[in-house]
Design a protein around this motif. Structure first.
Motif, PDB file in Angstrom:
ATOM      1  N   ALA A   1     -18.724 -13.395  -3.713  1.00 22.27           N
ATOM      2  CA  ALA A   1     -19.362 -14.623  -4.188  1.00 22.27           C
ATOM      3  C   ALA A   1     -19.842 -14.522  -5.631  1.00 22.27           C
ATOM      4  O   ALA A   1     -19.846 -15.535  -6.353  1.00 22.27           O
ATOM      5  CB  ALA A   1     -20.536 -14.975  -3.280  1.00 22.27           C
ATOM      6  N   THR A   2     -20.232 -13.331  -6.082  1.00 22.07           N
ATOM      7  CA  THR A   2     -20.951 -13.233  -7.360  1.00 22.07           C
ATOM      8  C   THR A   2     -20.242 -12.420  -8.434  1.00 22.07           C
ATOM      9  O   THR A   2     -20.675 -12.447  -9.585  1.00 22.07           O
ATOM     10  CB  THR A   2     -22.332 -12.597  -7.125  1.00 22.07           C
ATOM     11  N   GLU A   3     -19.184 -11.707  -8.096  1.00 23.26           N
ATOM     12  CA  GLU A   3     -18.542 -10.816  -9.066  1.00 23.26           C
ATOM     13  C   GLU A   3     -17.184 -11.382  -9.490  1.00 23.26           C
ATOM     14  O   GLU A   3     -16.182 -11.226  -8.785  1.00 23.26           O
ATOM     15  CB  GLU A   3     -18.342  -9.420  -8.460  1.00 23.26           C
ATOM     16  N   PRO A   4     -17.111 -12.043 -10.645  1.00 29.58           N
ATOM     17  CA  PRO A   4     -15.831 -12.632 -11.067  1.00 29.58           C
ATOM     18  C   PRO A   4     -14.745 -11.600 -11.333  1.00 29.58           C
ATOM     19  O   PRO A   4     -13.556 -11.932 -11.283  1.00 29.58           O
ATOM     20  CB  PRO A   4     -16.197 -13.393 -12.353  1.00 29.58           C
ATOM     21  N   ARG A   5     -15.115 -10.340 -11.592  1.00 31.49           N
ATOM     22  CA  ARG A   5     -14.099  -9.308 -11.825  1.00 31.49           C
ATOM     23  C   ARG A   5     -13.483  -8.788 -10.535  1.00 31.49           C
ATOM     24  O   ARG A   5     -12.471  -8.056 -10.577  1.00 31.49           O
ATOM     25  CB  ARG A   5     -14.698  -8.161 -12.637  1.00 31.49           C
ATOM     26  N   LEU A   6     -14.073  -9.131  -9.381  1.00 32.36           N
ATOM     27  CA  LEU A   6     -13.438  -8.840  -8.092  1.00 32.36           C
ATOM     28  C   LEU A   6     -12.460  -9.977  -7.809  1.00 32.36           C
ATOM     29  O   LEU A   6     -12.862 -11.130  -7.668  1.00 32.36           O
ATOM     30  CB  LEU A   6     -14.477  -8.730  -6.981  1.00 32.36           C
ATOM     31  N   MET A   7     -11.199  -9.669  -7.740  1.00 33.60           N
ATOM     32  CA  MET A   7     -10.172 -10.704  -7.708  1.00 33.60           C
ATOM     33  C   MET A   7     -10.247 -11.547  -6.432  1.00 33.60           C
ATOM     34  O   MET A   7     -10.456 -11.012  -5.332  1.00 33.60           O
ATOM     35  CB  MET A   7      -8.790 -10.078  -7.834  1.00 33.60           C
ATOM     36  N   PRO A   8     -10.057 -12.866  -6.560  1.00 27.07           N
ATOM     37  CA  PRO A   8     -10.158 -13.784  -5.421  1.00 27.07           C
ATOM     38  C   PRO A   8      -8.873 -13.817  -4.604  1.00 27.07           C
ATOM     39  O   PRO A   8      -8.230 -14.866  -4.429  1.00 27.07           O
ATOM     40  CB  PRO A   8     -10.437 -15.130  -6.101  1.00 27.07           C
ATOM     41  N   HIS A   9      -8.505 -12.651  -4.091  1.00 24.69           N
ATOM     42  CA  HIS A   9      -7.299 -12.520  -3.272  1.00 24.69           C
ATOM     43  C   HIS A   9      -7.573 -11.454  -2.229  1.00 24.69           C
ATOM     44  O   HIS A   9      -7.795 -10.284  -2.564  1.00 24.69           O
ATOM     45  CB  HIS A   9      -6.103 -12.114  -4.149  1.00 24.69           C
TER      46      HIS A   9
ATOM     47  N   ARG B   1     -16.034 -20.776   1.246  1.00 22.83           N
ATOM     48  CA  ARG B   1     -17.268 -21.440   0.819  1.00 22.83           C
ATOM     49  C   ARG B   1     -17.942 -20.651  -0.300  1.00 22.83           C
ATOM     50  O   ARG B   1     -18.445 -21.224  -1.279  1.00 22.83           O
ATOM     51  CB  ARG B   1     -18.228 -21.574   2.014  1.00 22.83           C
ATOM     52  N   LEU B   2     -17.917 -19.308  -0.172  1.00 23.82           N
ATOM     53  CA  LEU B   2     -18.532 -18.451  -1.181  1.00 23.82           C
ATOM     54  C   LEU B   2     -17.719 -18.396  -2.472  1.00 23.82           C
ATOM     55  O   LEU B   2     -18.272 -18.277  -3.563  1.00 23.82           O
ATOM     56  CB  LEU B   2     -18.689 -17.031  -0.626  1.00 23.82           C
ATOM     57  N   ARG B   3     -16.417 -18.478  -2.340  1.00 23.56           N
ATOM     58  CA  ARG B   3     -15.514 -18.329  -3.500  1.00 23.56           C
ATOM     59  C   ARG B   3     -14.383 -19.355  -3.345  1.00 23.56           C
ATOM     60  O   ARG B   3     -13.327 -19.062  -2.793  1.00 23.56           O
ATOM     61  CB  ARG B   3     -14.965 -16.905  -3.526  1.00 23.56           C
ATOM     62  N   PRO B   4     -14.591 -20.567  -3.809  1.00 24.26           N
ATOM     63  CA  PRO B   4     -13.628 -21.649  -3.542  1.00 24.26           C
ATOM     64  C   PRO B   4     -12.211 -21.370  -4.034  1.00 24.26           C
ATOM     65  O   PRO B   4     -11.251 -21.947  -3.502  1.00 24.26           O
ATOM     66  CB  PRO B   4     -14.240 -22.844  -4.272  1.00 24.26           C
ATOM     67  N   ASP B   5     -12.040 -20.495  -5.030  1.00 21.91           N
ATOM     68  CA  ASP B   5     -10.691 -20.249  -5.553  1.00 21.91           C
ATOM     69  C   ASP B   5      -9.986 -19.086  -4.859  1.00 21.91           C
ATOM     70  O   ASP B   5      -8.913 -18.662  -5.286  1.00 21.91           O
ATOM     71  CB  ASP B   5     -10.742 -19.981  -7.064  1.00 21.91           C
ATOM     72  N   VAL B   6     -10.559 -18.573  -3.768  1.00 23.00           N
ATOM     73  CA  VAL B   6      -9.963 -17.422  -3.086  1.00 23.00           C
ATOM     74  C   VAL B   6      -8.669 -17.825  -2.391  1.00 23.00           C
ATOM     75  O   VAL B   6      -8.496 -18.954  -1.934  1.00 23.00           O
ATOM     76  CB  VAL B   6     -10.953 -16.815  -2.067  1.00 23.00           C
ATOM     77  N   ILE B   7      -7.749 -16.863  -2.326  1.00 20.53           N
ATOM     78  CA  ILE B   7      -6.473 -17.032  -1.638  1.00 20.53           C
ATOM     79  C   ILE B   7      -6.332 -15.890  -0.629  1.00 20.53           C
ATOM     80  O   ILE B   7      -6.673 -14.744  -0.923  1.00 20.53           O
ATOM     81  CB  ILE B   7      -5.305 -17.008  -2.641  1.00 20.53           C
ATOM     82  N   PHE B   8      -5.800 -16.214   0.552  1.00 23.20           N
ATOM     83  CA  PHE B   8      -5.675 -15.218   1.621  1.00 23.20           C
ATOM     84  C   PHE B   8      -4.213 -14.887   1.908  1.00 23.20           C
ATOM     85  O   PHE B   8      -3.349 -15.766   1.939  1.00 23.20           O
ATOM     86  CB  PHE B   8      -6.299 -15.737   2.923  1.00 23.20           C
ATOM     87  N   GLY B   9      -3.979 -13.605   2.145  1.00 21.72           N
ATOM     88  CA  GLY B   9      -2.743 -13.148   2.749  1.00 21.72           C
ATOM     89  C   GLY B   9      -3.072 -12.544   4.099  1.00 21.72           C
ATOM     90  O   GLY B   9      -4.247 -12.339   4.437  1.00 21.72           O
ATOM     91  N   ALA B  10      -2.053 -12.240   4.893  1.00 20.90           N
ATOM     92  CA  ALA B  10      -2.323 -11.670   6.214  1.00 20.90           C
ATOM     93  C   ALA B  10      -1.101 -10.945   6.753  1.00 20.90           C
ATOM     94  O   ALA B  10       0.044 -11.333   6.479  1.00 20.90           O
ATOM     95  CB  ALA B  10      -2.755 -12.751   7.195  1.00 20.90           C
ATOM     96  N   ASP B  11      -1.375  -9.880   7.521  1.00 28.50           N
ATOM     97  CA  ASP B  11      -0.345  -9.233   8.334  1.00 28.50           C
ATOM     98  C   ASP B  11      -0.296  -9.938   9.681  1.00 28.50           C
ATOM     99  O   ASP B  11      -1.338 -10.114  10.335  1.00 28.50           O
ATOM    100  CB  ASP B  11      -0.691  -7.757   8.561  1.00 28.50           C
TER     101      ASP B  11
END
Length: 417
Positions: free
Chosen positions: A238-246, A280-290
């Motif tokens: 939620a707070t660290e922009p350098r942690l990639m939203p993926h 909700r915490l990071r609206p620009d996040v993208i998810f992958g999955a196995d």
């Protein structure tokens, strides 16, 4: 051939460990050899390892051929029986400098594979890097869980973590040598810290890395088990922009009964709730999955629940595995789904993933976004979308680009002057 050739199969952790072996081989003065770092995640992966070994023997008839990795750890004798294999080396032994000194001195046993379950620590290995753009840092190895389909704990041993200070030092060194993006990797990285003294979790480690290496532009996680995500990790997202939203998630299935038979520790609603909360915490996040297609006893209705996860969780990148029974796992003894049905379900899952990915790329058109150049004219966005840019720019640099049309796999980008 003079310098050792290392052929890496399988996961990012194997890629990291291949670089460790490359350094150890160079330090020992080892030459004229081929090292195959195998994978055992599926039966197909083991078959690929065998094919690769035979091809390499044909291509390099005079070189010493050394086989290591998870498949070699689990089935050492069967790999030793392959014609032309000179040595089989275990997963712990492959990271030990003494192994390579013994190889150089012709003093290593033909099969050097010990009990991986007796290994209680993961040694810290400093490496120079993987290239100009992205580098991997091993923070953990092994797994304490026993999913019924998975053989990997038998190849990797119990979960064990690299101390946080050593991880930070490795990240700092890689950034100093020019790596703008670091990927934290392991077998089960969300279990990180449970075996270390004091309160340590993956989220705490992420915060320490970002705090102590402020010059690091990008930090990425390899794969996470959503049920183990700790509050510090959610806060960092939620707070660290350098942690990639993926985030790439270990979901495996979307039906509760199948998840139970897999011995997973989450249920369908847990996966959906996690994705909703992170979004909700990071609206620009993208998810992958196995996701696994055709797990034993899976009916069409059960499969439909897994297929629906693509929409319910908003998944963008799918790694689809047609179920393949692994000898020695409980799932191999369960009632199997017919192979044609497994393949057909895998095709449908992949098609759903490709459609979701294309819809995501549609949304990128017109956006101005910073990309990391990985190869000639190819880069990645923070969400891991691949971008083909309109002109050559230096690999390993960060570039702002306006995104345009796509071909379903990658999007075109115009680099700003």
């Amino acid at each position: 051939m003079s310098e050792p050739q290392i052929v890496t199969l399988g996961c990012r952790l194997n890629a990291y460990e291949s670089e460790v072996m490359r350094r150890h081989a160079a330090d020992a003065g080892l030459s004229d050899c081929v090292i195959v770092n195998t994978c055992a995640v599926t039966g197909e992966a083991v078959a690929q390892a065998r094919q690769t070994i035979r091809r390499l023997r044909r291509d390099h008839p005079t070189a010493r051929l050394i086989v290591t990795g998870c498949a070699a750890q689990i089935e050492p004798e069967s790999f030793a029986e392959i014609e032309g294999v000179d040595h089989v080396v275990g997963n712990a032994e492959k990271l030990d400098p003494a192994t390579f000194r013994a190889l150089a001195d012709d003093g290593l046993a033909r099969v050097a594979v010990n009990d991986i379950m007796s290994v209680k620590e993961t040694a810290h290995h400093m490496i120079e890097g993987f290239g100009l753009a992205r580098a991997y840092v091993q923070i953990q190895n092994g797994c304490d869980h026993r999913c019924t389909f998975c053989i990997i704990p038998m190849g990797r041993g119990p979960s064990r973590s690299v101390p946080a200070g050593e991880v930070v030092a490795q990240v700092r060194k890689l950034v100093e040598t020019g790596s703008p993006e670091i990927v934290l990797t392991g077998v089960d990285i969300t279990s990180y810290g449970a075996d270390l003294p004091g309160p340590m979790t993956l989220g705490r480690l992420v915060k320490q890395v970002l705090r102590h290496v402020p010059e690091l532009p990008r930090l990425r996680l390899s794969s996470v088990d959503q049920v183990e995500a700790d509050p510090h990790l959610l806060d960092a997202i939620a707070t660290e922009p350098r942690l990639m939203p993926h985030l790439h998630l270990s979901m495996q299935a979307g039906d509760d009964l199948i998840l139970k038979r897999m011995k997973r520790r989450h249920r369908r609603t847990d996966a959906i709730r996690f994705c909703d909360e992170v979004r909700r915490l990071r609206p620009d996040v993208i998810f992958g999955a196995d996701l696994i297609a055709g797990f034993p006893t899976e009916t069409e209705a059960m499969f439909a629940n897994t297929l629906d996860l693509v929409e319910s969780c908003g998944l963008t990148y799918l790694h689809v595995f047609p179920f393949s029974p692994r000898k020695g796992t409980p799932a191999a003894r369960m009632p199997q789904v017919d192979r044609p049905a497994i393949k057909e379900r895998a095709v449908r899952l992949r098609a759903a993933g490709e459609a979701a990915h294309a819809r995501y790329l549609d949304r990128l058109k017109g956006q101005r976004i910073e990309i990391l150049m990985e190869r000639d004219r190819l880069g990645r966005t923070p969400q891991y979308a691949e971008v083909h840019v309109d002109r050559r720019v230096p690999v390993g640099t960060m570039q702002w680009a306006t995104l345009g049309s796509h071909n379903g796999r990658r999007v075109d980008g115009t680099v700003h002057a």
